[in-house]
Design an enzyme around this catalytic site. Structure first.
Site, mmCIF file in Angstrom:
data_model
loop_
_atom_site.group_PDB
_atom_site.id
_atom_site.type_symbol
_atom_site.label_atom_id
_atom_site.label_comp_id
_atom_site.label_asym_id
_atom_site.label_seq_id
_atom_site.Cartn_x
_atom_site.Cartn_y
_atom_site.Cartn_z
ATOM 1 N N THR A 174 -2.589 9.827 -9.332
ATOM 2 C CA THR A 174 -1.650 8.728 -9.542
ATOM 3 C C THR A 174 -1.952 7.553 -8.622
ATOM 4 O O THR A 174 -1.756 6.392 -8.998
ATOM 5 C CB THR A 174 -0.212 9.228 -9.371
ATOM 6 O OG1 THR A 174 0.118 10.039 -10.511
ATOM 7 C CG2 THR A 174 0.791 8.088 -9.299
ATOM 8 N N ASP A 175 -2.443 7.804 -7.421
ATOM 9 C CA ASP A 175 -2.849 6.705 -6.543
ATOM 10 C C ASP A 175 -3.978 5.905 -7.192
ATOM 11 O O ASP A 175 -3.981 4.673 -7.140
ATOM 12 C CB ASP A 175 -3.307 7.253 -5.191
ATOM 13 C CG ASP A 175 -2.176 7.912 -4.438
ATOM 14 O OD1 ASP A 175 -1.453 7.212 -3.720
ATOM 15 O OD2 ASP A 175 -2.012 9.135 -4.562
ATOM 16 N N TYR A 176 -4.930 6.599 -7.780
ATOM 17 C CA TYR A 176 -6.042 5.903 -8.437
ATOM 18 C C TYR A 176 -5.555 5.100 -9.643
ATOM 19 O O TYR A 176 -5.965 3.948 -9.843
ATOM 20 C CB TYR A 176 -7.118 6.904 -8.857
ATOM 21 C CG TYR A 176 -8.053 7.277 -7.732
ATOM 22 C CD1 TYR A 176 -9.082 6.432 -7.360
ATOM 23 C CD2 TYR A 176 -7.899 8.461 -7.029
ATOM 24 C CE1 TYR A 176 -9.944 6.748 -6.323
ATOM 25 C CE2 TYR A 176 -8.746 8.791 -5.980
ATOM 26 C CZ TYR A 176 -9.770 7.928 -5.637
ATOM 27 O OH TYR A 176 -10.605 8.235 -4.600
ATOM 28 N N GLY A 179 -3.760 2.066 -8.313
ATOM 29 C CA GLY A 179 -4.713 1.097 -7.796
ATOM 30 C C GLY A 179 -5.420 0.344 -8.909
ATOM 31 O O GLY A 179 -5.670 -0.867 -8.809
#
Length: 423
Positions: A174-176, A179
């Site tokens: 989810t961070d990717y 981003g």
């Protein structure tokens, strides 16, 4: 006769200045995407270093994760708890096109580094704000990591096997995704600025980025009351589309969801009559009888080694693949032909393997110029050259702990010549 090496192609974001205040994964990945396509990204870290530097595997005391996700960025170290440090970062932001931050909402406002403050001096500024739950709403003040926000998004509920607790992907997925949305939003905002002359805020929330991938399940609940649950390797209502064992202990994923694909699959299995079986003749019927169908396919795949199953399905153009691990990827000819594993050099680590630039642009491709540098590697040069501070003033700020400076992990001259080339 001297042959001159042609200069690298100009990348589409060259001339764009980015200040990256973000940490961990979402903010740095956003900055990395922009840097790969030519943006001049100045990463701001605390002296203790970004949390990524303590994640993943290490070699020679260096984070291999940081070597990749901090690539192509210049690095300064500033103590943002000190007023002088905030003033220096404010000056950098007032000269930037994009600022990336992923602090808890309200932090930048307390530091007077918020958009309202910065845009007074820099009305064209685009600020990418990445947070767990967004800049507004009752959850906005909550701390949020990607995997926690996956739980809120509903994505965790559908990840894993139905007879086990919710699983997770073993990367900061989810961070990717967030981003990526942040970088996309930044470029869209720059395009809007071309028309209006004004910047804006790109409010990017981790839970919303994950929730956007729940697209098929949202109308199914609203219209039919269906609550999506874990389905293991299957894609619900899309059969056959699952993971099957092979005779040598490997697994292969097969997706033969249309009638033509299914016909070719059962032909390869030596059971062409299944294409006319009322249980399997149409997509809806196949989904209603997926247990029986998966058992038949699994019996066939289990009778052969994975290479033979792959070969049989490739021969009839059925989408299928063994489950690759990193050894498979490094040995794979397609990865090599597409130059998907870059190995830029580093003085300490030697060639460092990392995913190459995505997407591949035909005329103005991105590239990797250097691996992630050490915390504070560019502190002296940036504050002297970009803000006009004297060497003596920079040394004073270092001595008082406002700034921190370290030697670069790769000298600038070497870094600029160490390109992976066009993609």
């Amino acid at each position: 006769m001297n042959v001159r090496t042609p200069a690298p192609l100009r990348r589409p974001l060259e001339g764009c200045r980015v200040v990256e205040l973000g940490s961990t994964v979402a903010g740095p990945f956003c900055g990395r995407l922009l840097a790969d396509f030519g943006a001049d990204v100045i990463k701001v870290e605390q002296r203790s270093g970004d949390a990524v530097r303590s994640m993943g595997k290490r070699n020679h005391g260096r984070s291999l994760y940081a070597a990749s996700i901090f690539r192509n960025k210049r690095n300064v170290s500033v103590d943002l708890q000190k007023p002088e440090g905030r003033a220096l970062v404010r000056a950098l932001c007032e000269k930037a096109d994009i600022v990336i931050e992923n602090f808890k909402p309200g932090t930048l406002e307390r530091w007077q580094l918020d958009y309202a403050t910065l845009s007074k001096a820099n009305p064209g500024l685009v600020m990418v704000r990445i947070s767990g739950y967004g800049q507004s709403g009752p959850y906005s003040g909550r701390p949020g990591y990607g995997v926690v926000c996956e739980a809120v998004s509903g994505m965790r509920e559908i990840t894993g096997d139905p007879d086990r607790p919710p699983a997770r992907v073993a990367v900061s997925l989810t961070d990717y995704v967030t981003g990526l949305y942040g970088a996309f939003g930044a470029v869209v905002a720059l395009r809007a600025r071309d028309e209006t002359g004004r910047g804006q805020v790109v409010d990017t929330a981790l839970y919303e980025a994950a929730f956007s991938f729940m697209e098929p399940h949202v109308p199914a609940f609203q219209q039919l009351g269906v609550v999506a649950r874990r389905a293991g390797p299957r894609l619900p209502d899309n059969t056959p589309n699952s993971l099957y064992p092979t005779g040598d202990g490997r697994h292969i994923h097969i997706a033969a969801i249309t009638n033509p694909l299914f016909g070719r699959l059962v032909q390869a299995m030596g059971q062409p009559e299944l294409a006319e079986d009322p249980r399997f003749a149409q997509p809806v019927a196949r989904s209603e009888n997926e247990d029986e169908l998966d058992a038949l396919i699994g019996d066939w795949t289990s009778s052969l080694p994975v290479e033979e199953v792959e070969a049989a399905l490739q021969a009839v153009n059925v989408p299928a693949s063994r489950i690759f691990d990193m050894r498979d990827i490094f040995a794979d000819p397609h990865y090599a032909a597409r130059d998907m594993i870059a190995t830029p050099p580093d003085d300490e680590l030697g060639p460092v393997a990392m995913p190459n630039v995505v997407p591949k642009l035909s005329d103005t491709p991105g590239r990797i110029d250097w691996v992630g540098r050490n915390t504070g590697a560019d502190t002296r040069t940036i504050f002297e050259e970009e803000l006009g501070l004297s060497a003596a003033e920079v040394e004073r700020l270092i001595e008082t702990g406002v700034l921190f400076a370290a030697e670069p992990s790769m000298p600038d001259a070497a870094a600029k010549s160490a390109s992976t080339g066009g993609l």
